[in-house]
Design an enzyme around this catalytic site. Sequence first.
Site, PDB file in Angstrom:
ATOM      1  N   LYS A 109      -3.864  -6.787  15.763  1.00  0.00           N
ATOM      2  CA  LYS A 109      -3.801  -5.354  15.485  1.00  0.00           C
ATOM      3  C   LYS A 109      -5.181  -4.850  15.117  1.00  0.00           C
ATOM      4  O   LYS A 109      -5.839  -5.483  14.310  1.00  0.00           O
ATOM      5  CB  LYS A 109      -2.821  -5.184  14.320  1.00  0.00           C
ATOM      6  CG  LYS A 109      -2.792  -3.840  13.693  1.00  0.00           C
ATOM      7  CD  LYS A 109      -1.892  -3.857  12.503  1.00  0.00           C
ATOM      8  CE  LYS A 109      -2.007  -2.516  11.856  1.00  0.00           C
ATOM      9  NZ  LYS A 109      -1.531  -2.506  10.520  1.00  0.00           N
ATOM     10  N   SER A 162      -1.242   3.513  15.294  1.00  0.00           N
ATOM     11  CA  SER A 162      -1.087   4.967  15.249  1.00  0.00           C
ATOM     12  C   SER A 162      -2.218   5.720  15.950  1.00  0.00           C
ATOM     13  O   SER A 162      -1.971   6.682  16.674  1.00  0.00           O
ATOM     14  CB  SER A 162      -0.978   5.416  13.798  1.00  0.00           C
ATOM     15  OG  SER A 162      -2.109   4.997  13.055  1.00  0.00           O
ATOM     16  N   CYS A 222      -3.487  -2.567  -0.876  1.00  0.00           N
ATOM     17  CA  CYS A 222      -2.414  -3.430  -0.378  1.00  0.00           C
ATOM     18  C   CYS A 222      -2.019  -4.523  -1.367  1.00  0.00           C
ATOM     19  O   CYS A 222      -1.178  -5.378  -1.055  1.00  0.00           O
ATOM     20  CB  CYS A 222      -2.828  -4.042   0.954  1.00  0.00           C
ATOM     21  SG  CYS A 222      -3.141  -2.780   2.217  1.00  0.00           S
ATOM     22  N   CYS A 246       0.800  -1.233   0.000  1.00  0.00           N
ATOM     23  CA  CYS A 246       0.000   0.000   0.000  1.00  0.00           C
ATOM     24  C   CYS A 246       0.831   1.282   0.000  1.00  0.00           C
ATOM     25  O   CYS A 246       0.381   2.308  -0.490  1.00  0.00           O
ATOM     26  CB  CYS A 246      -1.009   0.019   1.146  1.00  0.00           C
ATOM     27  SG  CYS A 246      -0.271  -0.005   2.789  1.00  0.00           S
ATOM     28  N   GLU A 269      -8.309 -16.873  11.299  1.00  0.00           N
ATOM     29  CA  GLU A 269      -7.178 -16.229  10.617  1.00  0.00           C
ATOM     30  C   GLU A 269      -5.861 -16.578  11.318  1.00  0.00           C
ATOM     31  O   GLU A 269      -4.843 -16.849  10.682  1.00  0.00           O
ATOM     32  CB  GLU A 269      -7.344 -14.693  10.631  1.00  0.00           C
ATOM     33  CG  GLU A 269      -8.390 -14.154   9.677  1.00  0.00           C
ATOM     34  CD  GLU A 269      -7.855 -13.986   8.249  1.00  0.00           C
ATOM     35  OE1 GLU A 269      -6.685 -14.325   7.984  1.00  0.00           O
ATOM     36  OE2 GLU A 269      -8.635 -13.516   7.394  1.00  0.00           O
ATOM     37  N   LYS A 308      -6.019  -8.785  11.668  1.00  0.00           N
ATOM     38  CA  LYS A 308      -5.885  -7.352  11.442  1.00  0.00           C
ATOM     39  C   LYS A 308      -7.231  -6.809  11.009  1.00  0.00           C
ATOM     40  O   LYS A 308      -7.727  -7.130   9.926  1.00  0.00           O
ATOM     41  CB  LYS A 308      -4.831  -7.107  10.361  1.00  0.00           C
ATOM     42  CG  LYS A 308      -4.684  -5.646   9.985  1.00  0.00           C
ATOM     43  CD  LYS A 308      -3.522  -5.438   9.036  1.00  0.00           C
ATOM     44  CE  LYS A 308      -3.510  -4.015   8.508  1.00  0.00           C
ATOM     45  NZ  LYS A 308      -2.387  -3.778   7.601  1.00  0.00           N
TER      46      LYS A 308
HETATM   47  C1  PBG Z   1       0.057  -1.613   5.881  1.00  0.00           C
HETATM   48  C2  PBG Z   1      -0.056  -1.281   7.322  1.00  0.00           C
HETATM   49  C3  PBG Z   1      -0.917  -0.372   7.957  1.00  0.00           C
HETATM   50  C4  PBG Z   1      -0.552  -0.349   9.296  1.00  0.00           C
HETATM   51  C5  PBG Z   1       0.505  -1.241   9.448  1.00  0.00           C
HETATM   52  N1  PBG Z   1       0.782  -1.809   8.218  1.00  0.00           N
HETATM   53  C6  PBG Z   1      -1.968   0.499   7.401  1.00  0.00           C
HETATM   54  C7  PBG Z   1      -3.231  -0.076   6.941  1.00  0.00           C
HETATM   55  O1  PBG Z   1      -3.456  -1.280   6.980  1.00  0.00           O
HETATM   56  O2  PBG Z   1      -4.032   0.719   6.462  1.00  0.00           O
HETATM   57  C8  PBG Z   1      -1.171   0.504  10.366  1.00  0.00           C
HETATM   58  C9  PBG Z   1      -0.276   0.776  11.546  1.00  0.00           C
HETATM   59  C10 PBG Z   1      -0.711   1.905  12.401  1.00  0.00           C
HETATM   60  O3  PBG Z   1      -1.829   2.453  12.282  1.00  0.00           O
HETATM   61  O4  PBG Z   1       0.088   2.255  13.281  1.00  0.00           O
HETATM   62  N2  PBG Z   1      -0.984  -2.318   5.346  1.00  0.00           N
END
Ligand code: PBG
Length: 323
Positions: free
Chosen positions: A244, A270, A131, A123, A229, A191
Amino acid sequence: MKPSTFRGRRLRRTPALRGLVRETRLHPEMLVAPLFVRPGTRIREEIGSMPGQDRLSVDELSRQAEPLLEAGVRSVLLFGLPEDKDDEGSGAWADDGIVQTAIRELRRAGGKELAIIADVCLCEYTDHGHCGVLRGASVDNDATLSLLARTAASLADAGADVVAPSAMMDGQVAAIREALPDTAILAYAAKHASAFYGPFREAADSAPAFGDRRSYQMDPANGREALAEILADVEQGADVIMVKPALPALDLVAAARAHTNLPVAAYQVSGEYAAICAAAERGWLDRRAAALESLTAMSRAGAGILVTYFALEAARWLREMDR
Ligand code: PBG
């Protein structure tokens, strides 16, 4: 009825007693610091939505190894912002790609003691921000697998200790495992399509140009599916299972711990970081206490590995508390 003889307060009376019976302790070695690498030299570009976090040029990134190791943090997770993007994300597997270059430089510049984990996703490298590669308006799962395997191989070749596929394509762990029998895979196993990734997408310039990621990332409403998963990734050869986001999915951290014998990681993403920062800036939360309480909760739920933007700060707080 006889009154209960249980009185929890007996062991809460003094710091020594509380320390004696504490069930969960954080250690700097559990922490993984995510880092963003960008082109250029001598650049530390602040990320607006993630106070205290910067996009680093390759030279600055390798300078970052020193304070991390000094504080006791021994692991980093790398994300790249490439110079150019295209429709298939070819910057992700370029031999001289941004993360490949950063890994080589980090190794050269003293990062020998670091465990280097490299995120594997397209991505940040595709011009459409999804992605994987597109077929029409949807992401083509099977066409993406070979590109992820190729990306992982080039990151391992550059010196990554661990590759971390986060694209949520079905079969991605198996595809990478087949290409890389000897490299550890940290699987973003469960995720969710989470609202808490907002600041990251600004940081990594990876927001999808159209639509969203709900056709490949999981519905946050589903816990049993998350376990499916997780078990699929174990079956495909993952070495570490990651959940996550973290606080919104502590039940899944506990499920991963209960249902597998692999190391379990939690990613405090984040938005979780930004929320604590923003509230602390307003004086509504104590930054340190809120960060450490959150990380402790992840550990209590069963995560032995904590990926967090607080890594460096938290390691320093832990050292201070030790004294
Ligand atoms: C890549 C990825 C993402 C995050 C980690 N790897 C973004 C997403 O999936 O949109 C998010 C990490 C974060 O928010 O700290 N696919």
